[in-house]
Write an enzyme that holds these catalytic residues in place. Structure first.
Site, PDB file in Angstrom:
ATOM      1  N   HIS A   7       0.881  -1.217  -0.015  1.00  8.50           N
ATOM      2  CA  HIS A   7       0.055   0.061  -0.096  1.00  8.50           C
ATOM      3  C   HIS A   7       0.978   1.285  -0.032  1.00  8.50           C
ATOM      4  CE1 HIS A   7       0.296   1.283   4.399  1.00  8.50           C
ATOM      5  NE2 HIS A   7       0.373  -0.019   4.645  1.00  8.50           N
ATOM      6  N   ASP A  42       5.682   2.024   7.070  1.00 12.34           N
ATOM      7  CA  ASP A  42       4.127   1.648   6.885  1.00 12.34           C
ATOM      8  C   ASP A  42       3.780   2.558   5.760  1.00 12.34           C
ATOM      9  OD1 ASP A  42       1.855   0.420   6.915  1.00 12.34           O
ATOM     10  OD2 ASP A  42       1.434   1.494   8.774  1.00 12.34           O
ATOM     11  N   GLU A  76      -5.351   1.842   2.266  1.00 17.47           N
ATOM     12  CA  GLU A  76      -5.332   0.877   2.994  1.00 17.47           C
ATOM     13  C   GLU A  76      -5.336   1.176   4.250  1.00 17.47           C
ATOM     14  OE1 GLU A  76      -3.028  -2.260   5.525  1.00 17.47           O
ATOM     15  OE2 GLU A  76      -2.825  -0.021   5.330  1.00 17.47           O
ATOM     16  N   GLU A  77      -4.924   2.077   4.927  1.00 16.84           N
ATOM     17  CA  GLU A  77      -4.969   2.488   6.430  1.00 16.84           C
ATOM     18  C   GLU A  77      -6.307   2.752   6.729  1.00 16.84           C
ATOM     19  OE1 GLU A  77      -2.523   2.048   7.992  1.00 16.84           O
ATOM     20  OE2 GLU A  77      -0.655   2.633   7.314  1.00 16.84           O
ATOM     21  N   ASP A 121       3.702  -5.506   3.079  1.00 17.97           N
ATOM     22  CA  ASP A 121       3.594  -4.537   3.975  1.00 17.97           C
ATOM     23  C   ASP A 121       4.365  -4.325   5.285  1.00 17.97           C
ATOM     24  OD1 ASP A 121       2.173  -2.592   5.525  1.00 17.97           O
ATOM     25  OD2 ASP A 121       0.048  -3.407   5.347  1.00 17.97           O
ATOM     26  N   HIS A 126       2.362   4.685  12.327  1.00 16.69           N
ATOM     27  CA  HIS A 126       1.088   5.662  12.511  1.00 16.69           C
ATOM     28  C   HIS A 126       1.722   6.767  13.250  1.00 16.69           C
ATOM     29  CE1 HIS A 126      -1.899   1.880  11.482  1.00 16.69           C
ATOM     30  NE2 HIS A 126      -1.022   2.173  10.501  1.00 16.69           N
TER      31      HIS A 126
END
Length: 433
Positions: A216, A236, A270-271, A298, A380
């Protein structure tokens, strides 16, 4: 609608989220819907209490939850902070679309589907030549560029800009070959302005059989919905996109002509509920695309301490393809001194789950994390940077080698046009090419 009584642990967890994290910056959208596991719902009930029970084709208890954009952001944060994983749900912009997804999901079929006859290791001539060409510096530079955007959030201008850069970069690596095309996939109704990216190398002999390698391209910071948030997303999942970029670079540098069609994908959104990959997988299913195998990458760049070099995701993946991936690792990477493990990522943990739910054989290999968690602890956050991963892309280089083995052995290598030995009888030849 059901309202189960929550254990004190979950209520405490939600109270911590609500008090420790500021409210999202963007205005919440109207009603949206997510599909998640009953286990996850037990923890998010206080966030989004309107829900109905469902089951997938495995019989797994699920919940169909009404949740606006702010609630979805908090759900994402909960899954990360308290379930210690990513993903956790599929998102839809209407109840009808969510119900259609559930009615058409084929997880049980995808997990149990037998090998297609393509899961063989006999193309060493191609793969062995590729592996020494992988370089961590090129991967580092790609991660560095992608994490230099303010964010790659699906609803921000930076998210679209990053997608366009990936498309142009991948296409440039093809050197103008007529059998290679690149596109921005925009047929996703809930991906905002962010497209997915698809680079296609048309198969020379079996063009209707498709091999997919994806990662992603979006990033997110905590539970924010602000399009100006700071979300570098180096691990990520800039690392996954950079790993694919290196796979393409090495394969194209050798003028590789695969037997089967290969599609490299950078998924949007995706998130926020596996949106981009779900749209692509559902379109492929509805149009009858023959996908023989999907590999998801990922997060590939974080490893700390005495842990295996990479781990196969054990759940929501095709059994035969998991065996094949393990055999690829043991054939090509174990001799380099690398080790592998496995772990369960649970429901909807990454884009491979989109393909599985659509009935396609899919598998995911992920970074090992450390002794405390199976992923980078700073994802994140504003700390998801190269500097916090040893300022190196050495770990992602391992995954690039695995990805090259995957496409080399699943898509194979076409016979040269002037090959007078195989000719029209290539399909019966004993070599793997």
């Amino acid at each position: 609608m059901i309202r189960p009584v929550l254990p004190t642990l979950f209520l405490t967890a939600w109270a911590a989220i609500a008090s420790a994290t500021p409210a999202p910056d963007a205005a919440a959208a109207g009603p949206q819907y997510i599909v998640t596991s009953m286990q996850t719902y037990q923890g998010i009930h206080a966030i989004a209490p309107i829900a109905q029970p469902r089951r997938d084709s495995l019989g797994t208890p699920l919940m169909l939850v009404q949740a606006d954009a702010r609630q979805q952001a908090r759900i994402t944060h909960y899954v990360h902070e308290y379930e210690h994983r990513c993903g956790g749900y599929f998102a839809f912009d209407s109840l009808a679309d969510a119900e259609a997804f559930l009615a058409g999901e084929k997880t049980a079929e995808a997990i149990a589907a037998p090998a297609r006859g393509a899961y063989t290791i006999d193309n060493q001539a191609t793969v062995d030549a590729w592996l020494p060409q992988v370089g961590d510096l090129a991967i580092y530079e790609t991660i560095s560029h992608l994490s230099s955007y303010r964010n790659r959030y699906y609803a921000s201008p930076y998210g679209r800009e990053a997608a366009e850069w990936i498309r142009d970069t991948w296409l440039a690596l093809a050197g103008g070959r007529a059998d290679v095309t690149a596109e921005l996939f925009t047929a996703c109704t809930n991906c905002s302005t962010q497209p997915s990216v698809i680079l296609t190398i048309r198969g020379a002999e079996l063009p209707d059989e498709v091999v997919v390698v994806g990662a992603h391209l979006d990033s997110i910071n905590g539970q924010s919905t602000n399009p100006e948030q700071i979300a570098p997303g180096a691990d990520d999942d800039a690392s996954g996109i950079a790993t694919i970029t290196e796979i393409i670079r090495v394969a194209m540098a050798g003028d590789w002509r695969p037997r089967r069609t290969v599609k490299f994908m950078g998924y949007a959104a995706e998130e926020v509920g596996l949106r981009g990959s779900t749209a692509i997988a559902r379109q492929f299913a509805s149009t009858g695309v023959d996908v023989v195998g999907v590999l998801q990458l990922d997060m590939t760049n974080y490893k700390a301490g005495p842990v295996a070099d990479m781990k196969i995701i054990s759940d929501y993946s095709n059994a035969a393809l998991k065996t094949f991936l393990a055999e690829l690792f043991d054939t090509y990477l174990a001799p380099l001194g690398l080790t592998r493990g496995s772990y369960a990522c649970n429901y909807g943990c990454s884009d491979h789950a989109s393909w599985t739910s659509a009935g396609f054989p899919a598998v995911m290999m992920a970074e090992p994390g450390d002794t405390q968690a199976p992923f980078f602890p700073r994802l994140h956050t504003t700390g998801d940077t190269l500097a916090n991963m040893g300022d190196s892309a050495v770990n992602s280089a391992k995954f690039a080698r695995l990805g090259l083995a995957f496409v080399g052995e699943l898509a194979k290598t076409a016979a040269p046009e002037n090959d007078t030995i195989f000719g029209d009888d290539f399909d019966t030849a004993p070599t793997g090419r």
